[in-house]
Design a protein around this motif. Sequence first.
Motif, PDB file in Angstrom:
ATOM      1  N   ASN A   7      27.084  29.161  72.508  1.00  0.00           N
ATOM      2  CA  ASN A   7      27.615  28.018  73.251  1.00  0.00           C
ATOM      3  C   ASN A   7      28.641  27.246  72.426  1.00  0.00           C
ATOM      4  O   ASN A   7      29.655  26.786  72.948  1.00  0.00           O
ATOM      5  CB  ASN A   7      26.481  27.083  73.682  1.00  0.00           C
ATOM      6  CG  ASN A   7      25.631  27.667  74.786  1.00  0.00           C
ATOM      7  OD1 ASN A   7      26.020  28.617  75.448  1.00  0.00           O
ATOM      8  ND2 ASN A   7      24.439  27.122  74.960  1.00  0.00           N
ATOM      9  N   VAL A  10      31.829  29.331  72.341  1.00  0.00           N
ATOM     10  CA  VAL A  10      32.514  29.285  73.636  1.00  0.00           C
ATOM     11  C   VAL A  10      33.236  27.945  73.793  1.00  0.00           C
ATOM     12  O   VAL A  10      34.380  27.890  74.258  1.00  0.00           O
ATOM     13  CB  VAL A  10      31.511  29.526  74.792  1.00  0.00           C
ATOM     14  CG1 VAL A  10      32.117  29.179  76.133  1.00  0.00           C
ATOM     15  CG2 VAL A  10      31.053  30.978  74.788  1.00  0.00           C
ATOM     16  N   SER A  11      32.591  26.864  73.377  1.00  0.00           N
ATOM     17  CA  SER A  11      33.224  25.539  73.454  1.00  0.00           C
ATOM     18  C   SER A  11      34.456  25.471  72.566  1.00  0.00           C
ATOM     19  O   SER A  11      35.515  24.965  72.976  1.00  0.00           O
ATOM     20  CB  SER A  11      32.235  24.441  73.041  1.00  0.00           C
ATOM     21  OG  SER A  11      31.158  24.401  73.926  1.00  0.00           O
ATOM     22  N   HIS A  13      36.235  27.990  71.557  1.00  0.00           N
ATOM     23  CA  HIS A  13      37.233  28.872  72.151  1.00  0.00           C
ATOM     24  C   HIS A  13      37.979  28.157  73.274  1.00  0.00           C
ATOM     25  O   HIS A  13      39.212  28.186  73.340  1.00  0.00           O
ATOM     26  CB  HIS A  13      36.565  30.145  72.675  1.00  0.00           C
ATOM     27  CG  HIS A  13      37.523  31.100  73.307  1.00  0.00           C
ATOM     28  ND1 HIS A  13      37.800  31.079  74.652  1.00  0.00           N
ATOM     29  CD2 HIS A  13      38.279  32.084  72.765  1.00  0.00           C
ATOM     30  CE1 HIS A  13      38.691  32.009  74.926  1.00  0.00           C
ATOM     31  NE2 HIS A  13      38.988  32.648  73.802  1.00  0.00           N
ATOM     32  N   SER A  14      37.248  27.490  74.148  1.00  0.00           N
ATOM     33  CA  SER A  14      37.870  26.768  75.260  1.00  0.00           C
ATOM     34  C   SER A  14      38.790  25.666  74.756  1.00  0.00           C
ATOM     35  O   SER A  14      39.902  25.483  75.265  1.00  0.00           O
ATOM     36  CB  SER A  14      36.798  26.158  76.175  1.00  0.00           C
ATOM     37  OG  SER A  14      36.030  27.162  76.751  1.00  0.00           O
ATOM     38  N   PHE A  15      38.339  24.935  73.744  1.00  0.00           N
ATOM     39  CA  PHE A  15      39.131  23.840  73.198  1.00  0.00           C
ATOM     40  C   PHE A  15      40.424  24.352  72.580  1.00  0.00           C
ATOM     41  O   PHE A  15      41.511  23.851  72.868  1.00  0.00           O
ATOM     42  CB  PHE A  15      38.310  23.061  72.168  1.00  0.00           C
ATOM     43  CG  PHE A  15      39.072  21.956  71.497  1.00  0.00           C
ATOM     44  CD1 PHE A  15      39.485  20.845  72.229  1.00  0.00           C
ATOM     45  CD2 PHE A  15      39.378  22.031  70.152  1.00  0.00           C
ATOM     46  CE1 PHE A  15      40.202  19.818  71.617  1.00  0.00           C
ATOM     47  CE2 PHE A  15      40.088  21.012  69.538  1.00  0.00           C
ATOM     48  CZ  PHE A  15      40.497  19.910  70.269  1.00  0.00           C
ATOM     49  N   THR A  17      41.929  27.214  73.091  1.00  0.00           N
ATOM     50  CA  THR A  17      42.765  27.808  74.138  1.00  0.00           C
ATOM     51  C   THR A  17      43.505  26.719  74.895  1.00  0.00           C
ATOM     52  O   THR A  17      44.706  26.843  75.179  1.00  0.00           O
ATOM     53  CB  THR A  17      41.898  28.652  75.095  1.00  0.00           C
ATOM     54  OG1 THR A  17      41.256  29.682  74.352  1.00  0.00           O
ATOM     55  CG2 THR A  17      42.735  29.273  76.197  1.00  0.00           C
ATOM     56  N   TRP A  18      42.808  25.629  75.206  1.00  0.00           N
ATOM     57  CA  TRP A  18      43.453  24.505  75.889  1.00  0.00           C
ATOM     58  C   TRP A  18      44.573  23.925  75.028  1.00  0.00           C
ATOM     59  O   TRP A  18      45.665  23.661  75.513  1.00  0.00           O
ATOM     60  CB  TRP A  18      42.402  23.437  76.198  1.00  0.00           C
ATOM     61  CG  TRP A  18      42.953  22.216  76.858  1.00  0.00           C
ATOM     62  CD1 TRP A  18      43.226  22.048  78.187  1.00  0.00           C
ATOM     63  CD2 TRP A  18      43.312  20.990  76.216  1.00  0.00           C
ATOM     64  NE1 TRP A  18      43.732  20.783  78.413  1.00  0.00           N
ATOM     65  CE2 TRP A  18      43.786  20.117  77.213  1.00  0.00           C
ATOM     66  CE3 TRP A  18      43.268  20.558  74.894  1.00  0.00           C
ATOM     67  CZ2 TRP A  18      44.235  18.829  76.928  1.00  0.00           C
ATOM     68  CZ3 TRP A  18      43.707  19.274  74.607  1.00  0.00           C
ATOM     69  CH2 TRP A  18      44.178  18.432  75.615  1.00  0.00           C
ATOM     70  N   LYS A  21      47.554  26.337  75.085  1.00  0.00           N
ATOM     71  CA  LYS A  21      48.266  26.345  76.369  1.00  0.00           C
ATOM     72  C   LYS A  21      49.058  25.069  76.600  1.00  0.00           C
ATOM     73  O   LYS A  21      50.131  25.088  77.190  1.00  0.00           O
ATOM     74  CB  LYS A  21      47.279  26.561  77.520  1.00  0.00           C
ATOM     75  CG  LYS A  21      46.779  27.977  77.622  1.00  0.00           C
ATOM     76  CD  LYS A  21      45.833  28.138  78.787  1.00  0.00           C
ATOM     77  CE  LYS A  21      45.328  29.566  78.880  1.00  0.00           C
ATOM     78  NZ  LYS A  21      44.366  29.728  79.961  1.00  0.00           N
ATOM     79  N   LYS A  22      48.509  23.931  76.170  1.00  0.00           N
ATOM     80  CA  LYS A  22      49.174  22.644  76.366  1.00  0.00           C
ATOM     81  C   LYS A  22      50.238  22.366  75.321  1.00  0.00           C
ATOM     82  O   LYS A  22      51.014  21.436  75.459  1.00  0.00           O
ATOM     83  CB  LYS A  22      48.145  21.497  76.352  1.00  0.00           C
ATOM     84  CG  LYS A  22      47.157  21.541  77.491  1.00  0.00           C
ATOM     85  CD  LYS A  22      47.848  21.263  78.803  1.00  0.00           C
ATOM     86  CE  LYS A  22      46.839  21.248  79.928  1.00  0.00           C
ATOM     87  NZ  LYS A  22      47.443  21.059  81.216  1.00  0.00           N
TER      88      LYS A  22
END
Length: 192
Positions: A7, A10-11, A13-15, A17-18, A21-22
């Motif tokens: 978990n 994954v968190s 990774h999401s952060f 990636t965001w 992208k931004k």
Amino acid sequence: KRKTRLNILVSLHSFFTWLFKKGVRDVPPFPVIEGIDDSKERTALDYDDQMKYLSMIPEAHRGVLEFGMETGIRPGELVALKAKDIDLKNQTAIIRRTISAYVYILETTKGRSRKTIPLSDKAISILKSHIVGKLPEAFVFINPDTNRRYSVKMPNTLWKRYTGLDITYYEASRHSFCTQLVDDGVDALQAK
């Protein structure tokens, strides 16, 4: 636990990636990590199967397991219910505490909140035989073998011992309850 580590990854990774992208930070994309999810896919029972397997549980222990199936509350919340949490007149229960795996009573739930849940006629019927004459601080479900409250692991132990199934009591109760709600058209986030 391995699930907690997953978990966290994954968190992260999401952060990252965001961020990438931004364009907020000049960071490389987070690498894809494979092969660390060892979780077992959960199984859900339909209502008829729940009742079939519940009938295998000795009558003395059946009430606590059936109430969990009828309400969908977590095993730790189930065994932590006290008489003062039940409002028979309004057919509700307040879920306000849990028992951790380490047997500590926590005056909060997994979601760190109190929630009032509606009780079906069947749930009320189960409760009536368990709270008669109890003081407000008394636990609703008492293990007849020990004359003390059930441990947080006991529902699963009873379930496995008498049904012989390779699914946990959590899957047979809460997971199945929530799955049945979603199958009946309830939004998945509300069923959770």
